[in-house]
Design a protein around this motif. Structure first.
Motif: not given
Length: 93
Positions: A12-16, A23-27, A77-79
């Motif tokens: 749940s914290l990932y989207d935060g 979005g950099s975190f997801g890359k 897309d990242l999620e």
């Protein structure tokens, strides 16, 4: 420690984290890959403690269902990439 709750909280914290970093975190630039590893480590500990892998997959599937049709979510897309990779790797545990 309740590993299942911790696993769900990490997801749940990932989207935060995506929102906070634009979005950099997801890359993978700010630790997204490491974060995925942390989620998998919690999953391993849960299984070693006698937890059922199907419960982990159930948590992931619920998040996939939550996000899959949300066309307005800027980082969809990242999620979804994160959730699908996490599911695939959890299945292999």
């Amino acid at each position: 420690m309740n590993y299942l709750e911790d696993f769900e909280r990490h997801i749940s914290l990932y989207d935060g984290m995506l929102i906070e970093t634009g979005g950099s975190f997801g890359k993978g630039k700010l630790g997204g890959d490491k974060y995925e590893g942390e989620c998998l480590e919690i999953a391993r500990k849960y299984i070693l403690a006698g937890g059922d892998k199907r419960e982990l997959l159930f948590v992931i599937d619920n998040y996939i269902l939550l996000y899959k049709d949300d066309k307005e979510w800027k980082f969809l897309d990242l999620e979804m990439s994160f959730l699908n990779r996490l599911k695939e790797k959890t299945e292999k545990l």
